[in-house]
Design an enzyme around this catalytic site. Structure first.
Site, mmCIF file in Angstrom:
data_model
loop_
_atom_site.group_PDB
_atom_site.id
_atom_site.type_symbol
_atom_site.label_atom_id
_atom_site.label_comp_id
_atom_site.label_asym_id
_atom_site.label_seq_id
_atom_site.Cartn_x
_atom_site.Cartn_y
_atom_site.Cartn_z
ATOM 1 N N ASP A 195 53.295 66.666 -77.765
ATOM 2 C CA ASP A 195 53.439 65.263 -78.156
ATOM 3 C C ASP A 195 52.219 64.845 -78.964
ATOM 4 O O ASP A 195 51.135 65.408 -78.813
ATOM 5 C CB ASP A 195 53.502 64.367 -76.898
ATOM 6 C CG ASP A 195 54.847 64.444 -76.210
ATOM 7 O OD1 ASP A 195 55.808 64.932 -76.823
ATOM 8 O OD2 ASP A 195 54.915 64.003 -75.037
ATOM 9 N N GLU A 251 55.140 71.970 -75.280
ATOM 10 C CA GLU A 251 54.642 71.211 -74.128
ATOM 11 C C GLU A 251 55.766 70.890 -73.157
ATOM 12 O O GLU A 251 55.654 71.125 -71.962
ATOM 13 C CB GLU A 251 53.968 69.914 -74.595
ATOM 14 C CG GLU A 251 53.510 69.027 -73.433
ATOM 15 C CD GLU A 251 52.905 67.704 -73.893
ATOM 16 O OE1 GLU A 251 52.692 67.538 -75.102
ATOM 17 O OE2 GLU A 251 52.659 66.853 -73.028
ATOM 18 N N TYR A 272 47.884 75.539 -44.842
ATOM 19 C CA TYR A 272 48.438 75.559 -43.488
ATOM 20 C C TYR A 272 47.741 76.605 -42.610
ATOM 21 O O TYR A 272 47.537 76.414 -41.430
ATOM 22 C CB TYR A 272 49.943 75.815 -43.524
ATOM 23 C CG TYR A 272 50.720 74.572 -43.893
ATOM 24 C CD1 TYR A 272 50.496 73.375 -43.207
ATOM 25 C CD2 TYR A 272 51.652 74.579 -44.915
ATOM 26 C CE1 TYR A 272 51.191 72.229 -43.539
ATOM 27 C CE2 TYR A 272 52.358 73.431 -45.258
ATOM 28 C CZ TYR A 272 52.125 72.263 -44.562
ATOM 29 O OH TYR A 272 52.805 71.131 -44.883
#
Ligand code: ADP
Ligand code: MG
Lengths: 367, 694
Positions: A248, A196, A100
């Protein structure tokens, strides 16, 4: 904020150097050109001795008077200006605020300096690598994304934060965890478990796994942000805690582990500070479904993207160890991936009560 | 009125038939019987002469008086057409003034609400001799143009008297005429009406008056009408008229009190069209019968030779032989099958095409002048085709283009640039080209899609010329396509003269003209794109240099000699973008357009091509009208361009969008009915500048 000096900081000097490049080139009627290290696989190498991914010396040129690069060049100078403003004011800000701050409509036109944040973020990374300055040093933070719980006490802006007394929610890991910002006052844990997913971290925290096994539970809710990686690295280096990674069983999980262990390709220059070459992979392994008798029906079929990614991993130098080749190939052969959550198929507390205790006891992990 | 009897019985029988239609559905037999029951005697009793007013009322749609709005336009059109025809025939550069006034009974009415108008058209033409005035204005089918083959706007001698008739029927008011044939003659004032029974003029008033004009005619009609701007309006028609007739000075006082002045920007009269005799291929059988009756020749061979073009004595003999008619037979006695054989033979005989010098095209320069004067664009071109012939009628097709948005003038206030938010992009332009159609210099505003010109525009592959075009549609982009057909006899699809009929020869000529225009446009577009991309390259650097210099200055703590760095960087930029070469591509070096005859190109830096035409327009527009200021927002000052020998249209970079918006709003004025930016607009009381000079 510790670094408050009247003289320009080292980083600020580096930023001003950019203006000098422009001025000197203009003086000699040359096209102002920045040399920006390439942040891609083609420019990293694996240092086997150190167990780190290191950035090579390949650079790309970014010239002002090249139609394809002119805008990027202008944006780079603008971001450098904004970053030096941060240095002078000794402020820390977010990527989004930089966007910005540097966005405006170019005089006499309808064109904006930046149209979206995804134009300014890479420019900041470009500056990090070309100036060899850390993001913290540039006073740019990412959002806080990560939680920690366990027997560790921090000093944060003078507040004492005892992570064993924060209930099951734990402490939200700041994005900048350099010693000037975050002090590790006391740590009695035996190891760090980096999980995770937030859901599994919740399960472990709720079951007070950390108390039973005297460990620190960390999560980055997916790919761990720098703050989480850096904090794990500090706990490892300053308090000699082994780090175990629980992800995973899919190619993305493997990659998360490898980033924690050896560093990322994109920000290879930060590996020294971030990577934990001794980190261990506890699971889920492609051998686990068989060892722990997970039924086939809780697996998920590998899709084309998974398979392609897995094959890429097989080619990464840091996955060349026979055990890893076997691990990945086993997954490919089964055609299935498994989420940590799938362990709930056996029992809601299977992860805390059976799986992890067994893994840790049997030292069943990959290096 | 030769057809009066016939049309009377025809209209009668139509109305009796329609009266009996509701019945037959329910009871078939009686209905059939009742139809049979009408005897010849009864029918005979109903057969009578219909009055011209009845004829007019029944046929008003054919004459352009279908509804009040169109009727108002038709009245203006008939009077202006006559004024221009008369001036041109007399070799006078026309000055025409059109005044529309609201007629109210008591309280004032807004022009858009009014239903009665006074139409006054004044010209500086030859005037009309006193004796002829009543018949010209108050007798249908009376004129000088019907009995000859000569290119003119009016054709049937029905125009102005029909307008008068319409006024008489809707308001009861007579037509008022002032006419003067020269400074030494007196001006005559007439008030005339039609005796609707006899189709003869009734003169209410006839006197000599003082008139400030040394010569000319003024017609005043009071009619029922509706004034509404926009498509097919009086305003549009007059503006289009001024495009195709840049040799005319036209002043238009709108019913809203504005004055629009269309300057004369072309100072030559069109060459006088010559009168020709009909060519045998161009006549219909009925026409041949009529000619056989009307001829002054006593023999068929003599008739053929003297009443047609391209028929020599020898050919006349041969035709008679082939048709098995005695060359010495009396024309008046040729009837039935014999006449038919003669007609067929005429069509089959090999004859030279008719002479084509009878047609007077507008000309490429004049078309350019008209387009340039009235439409703001970047590129103009015009093509006049060589004469061609359809069915024995010579004709000429002309086409032109005005393309693009003119670069914005620098001295105009810049629109502030609006910062764009994330996700906001530029809106796509979906503007389609416009077609303006003319027959013998008269704009055609109705029935566009039935017109041969329009069909030719659609069937042209504009994509070949760098434009977008969806299937079966007009090409996209800010463009006006001009098509003109000049002929001794323009084949309209109907009596209302609104669309040109399809003839292969005509289609082909229009297509060829459009293709040539398109080819030139394509060259221009490609050339401009090349320049624009170079320009954009340089422009990018120029835009960014500012940003980079400012950022560097801040990085250096605000102590940088900014101007020096800027100049250094600009020098590098110019060298990197081809410098001289780009200047050339951008047309900055003043080299004329290549391969673009009869074209004008307006760039940010000036005008190229037919600069003489363009500068004449600038000079005339600046000279004839004083600067009128207008308080209305969005209205641009009429004359923005200085009249200098080397005309320079100062403008900002063609790339920038603000002028796009501005130019577009101007462009649409041609059709949108808004007062055009290039028109002189003066509102009474509001204008601070002096009004029109006399
Ligand atoms: N303003 C005018 N000045 C001179 N002659 C005129 C004028 N208006 C009409 N006329 C004459 O009156 C004739 C009839 O006009 P009009 O009824 O409009 O039929 P047309 O124009 O078809 O011949 C014209 O042919 C022309 O000779
Ligand atoms: Mg007429």
């Amino acid at each position: 904020m510790a670094t408050k000096t009247k003289n320009p900081t080292v980083v600020e000097k580096k930023l001003i150097g950019l203006a000098d490049i422009v001025i000197q080139a203009a003086e000699r009627s040359k096209d102002p050109t920045l040399q920006i290290p390439i942040r891609a696989l083609s420019n990293v190498s694996f240092n086997e001795k150190k167990g780190l991914i290191e950035m090579g010396s390949k650079k790309q040129e970014r010239s002002f008077f090249n139609v394809g690069m002119a805008k990027r060049f202008m944006q780079t100078v603008l971001v450098a200006d904004a970053l030096s403003e941060l240095q002078r004011a000794d402020l820390t800000t977010s990527l989004r605020e930089i966007y910005y701050r540097t966005k405006h409509t170019i005089k006499d036109s309808h064109e904006n300096t930046f149209d979206a944040q995804d134009e300014s973020d890479p420019v900041i990374e470009d500056l990090e690598v070309s100036l060899a300055a850390l993001r913290e040093e540039l006073h740019v933070s990412a959002e806080n994304r990560g939680s920690i719980v366990g027997p560790v006490v921090f000093g944060d802006d003078g507040d004492r934060v005892d992570c064993s007394k924060l209930g099951k929610g734990g402490y939200s890991v700041p994005s900048i965890v350099e010693p000037e910002y975050l002090e590790i006052r006391r740590c009695t844990a035996d190891f760090v478990l980096l999980v995770e997913k937030g859901t599994q971290w919740n399960r472990l925290s709720e079951d007070k796994f950390w108390r039973r096994y005297n460990c620190i539970l960390l999560t980055g809710n997916g790919q761990p942000p720098r703050g989480v990686r850096r904090l794990a690295c500090r706990l490892h280096e300053e308090h000699r805690l082994p780090v175990y990674v629980l992800v995973d069983n899919d190619p993305w999980g493997y990659y998360i582990y490898s980033v924690v262990k050896q560093g990322s390709i994109n920000l290879a220059f930060e590996s020294e500070r971030m990577a934990i070459p001794k980190a261990k992979f506890v699971g889920l392994s492609s051998a686990d479904p068989e060892n722990y008798e997970l039924p086939r029906n809780v697996g998920i079929k590998l899709n084309d993207k998974d398979i392609a990614r897995a094959k890429e991993l097989l080619n990464y130098q840091w996955f060349k160890k026979p055990a890893w080749q076997a691990e990945i190939k086993r997954m490919l052969a089964s055609g299935l991936k498994y989420e940590l959550d799938a362990l709930a198929n056996k029992d809601f507390q299977y992860l805390t009560k059976k799986y992890l205790p067994k893994k840790l006891q049997e030292r069943d992990w990959l290096d | 009125m030769a057809t009066k009897k016939a049309s009377a019985s025809e209209t009668e029988s139509i109305s009796s038939a329609s009266r009996s239609t509701p019945e037959p559905v329910a009871t078939k037999k009686p209905a059939a019987k009742s139809a049979e029951r009408v005897t010849a005697v009864e029918m005979g009793a109903r057969q009578r002469e219909i009055s011209v007013s009845e004829f007019f009322t029944k046929n008003r749609h054919l004459l352009g008086f279908d509804n009040p709005r169109k009727a108002l336009l038709t009245c203006v059109k008939e009077a202006v057409d006559n004024a221009l025809d008369a001036c041109e025939e007399a070799g006078i550069l026309p000055d025409v003034t059109v005044r529309l006034e609201v007629v109210s009974n008591g309280q004032p009415v807004a022009a858009s609400q009014a239903n009665r108008f006074r139409v006054t058209v004044t010209d500086n033409g030859p005037g009309i001799v006193r004796q002829q005035i009543p018949r010209i204005f108050a007798k249908l089918l009376y004129g000088s143009k019907f009995h000859r083959l000569r290119m003119s706007r009016g054709q049937q001698g029905i125009g102005i008297s029909a307008a008068g008739m319409y006024g008489q029927l809707t308001t009861g008011k007579p037509v008022k005429i002032i006419s003067r044939i020269g400074p030494k003659a007196a001006a005559h004032f007439f008030e005339v009406q039609i005796d609707t029974k006899k189709n003869e003029p009734l003169v209410h008033e006839n006197k000599q008056i003082d008139w400030e004009q040394p010569r000319g005619t003024q017609v005043t009609l009071e009619v029922e009408g509706k004034y509404q701007k926009g498509r097919a309006s009086v305003d549009e028609w007059l503006e289009q008229t001024s495009i195709a007739n840049p040799h005319v000075k036209l002043i238009y006082h709108t019913p809203e009190g504005e004055t629009k002045e269309y300057a004369r920007t072309y100072h030559e009269l069109p060459p006088q069209p010559r009168e020709i005799k009909p060519h045998p291929y161009g006549i219909e059988f009925g026409m041949l019968l009529k000619m056989l009756q009307d001829t002054k020749s006593h023999t068929v061979a003599g008739f053929l030779e003297s009443d047609f073009c391209r028929v020599s004595a020898q050919i006349a003999e041969d035709i008679c032989k082939a048709a098995k008619v005695s060359p010495d037979a009396k024309p008046r006695e040729l009837k039935g099958p014999v006449a038919e054989t003669l007609y067929k033979t005429l069509q089959e005989t090999k004859l030279m095409a008719p002479p084509t010098n009878c047609i007077s095209p507008i000309g490429e320069k004049a078309i350019l002048s008209g387009l340039y004067k009235q439409i703001k664009g970047e590129f103009y071109t015009a093509v006049s085709r060589p004469p061609a012939v359809y069915r024995g009628n010579p004709f000429i097709i002309e086409a032109g283009l005005a393309y693009g948005n003119r670069p914005q003038d620098q001295n105009k206030p810049q629109q502030p640039t609006m910062p764009k938010a994330e996700g906001e992009g530029e809106e796509e332009d979906s503007e389609l080209a416009r077609v303006i159609r003319y027959a013998n210099r008269v704009p055609l505003l109705y029935q566009q899609s039935a017109c041969s010109t329009f069909k030719a525009v659609l069937s042209t592959t504009w994509k070949n010329y760098g434009l977008t075009q969806s299937r079966g549609a007009l090409p996209g982009g800010p463009m006006v396509i001009f098509v003109h057909m000049a002929s001794v006899w323009v084949p309209f699809t109907s009596e209302s003269k609104e669309a040109i009929a399809d003839y292969d020869e005509i289609q082909k000529e229009i297509t060829l003209a459009l293709r040539e225009c398109g080819r030139r446009l394509g060259l221009f577009v490609r050339r401009r794109e090349r320049a624009a991309s170079e320009f954009r390259r340089r422009n990018i650097f120029e835009l960014y240099i500012e940003e980079v210099v400012e950022a560097c200055n801040r990085l250096k703590g605000g102590k940088l000699p900014k101007e020096k760095l800027k100049a250094q960087l600009q020098k590098i930029a110019s060298a990197r973008t081809g410098g001289q070469k780009t200047d050339h591509a951008l047309g900055k070096t003043g080299a004329g357009p290549e391969g673009l005859p009869h074209s004008i190109i307006v760039t940010a830096e000036g005008i190229e091509g037919e600069t003489a035409v363009a500068s004449q327009v600038e000079a005339d527009q600046a000279g004839t009208a004083p600067r009128a200021t207008s308080d209305a927002p969005g209205e641009t000052t009429p004359i923005e361009k200085p009249a200098s020998k080397a005309p320079v249209v100062k403008a900002r970079h063609p790339e920038k969008s603000p002028r796009k918006a501005a130019a577009k709003s101007e462009q649409t004025t041609l059709f949108g009915g808004k007062s055009g930016s290039k028109m002189k607009t003066a509102k009474p009381g509001k204008s601070t500048a002096p009004r029109k000079q006399k």
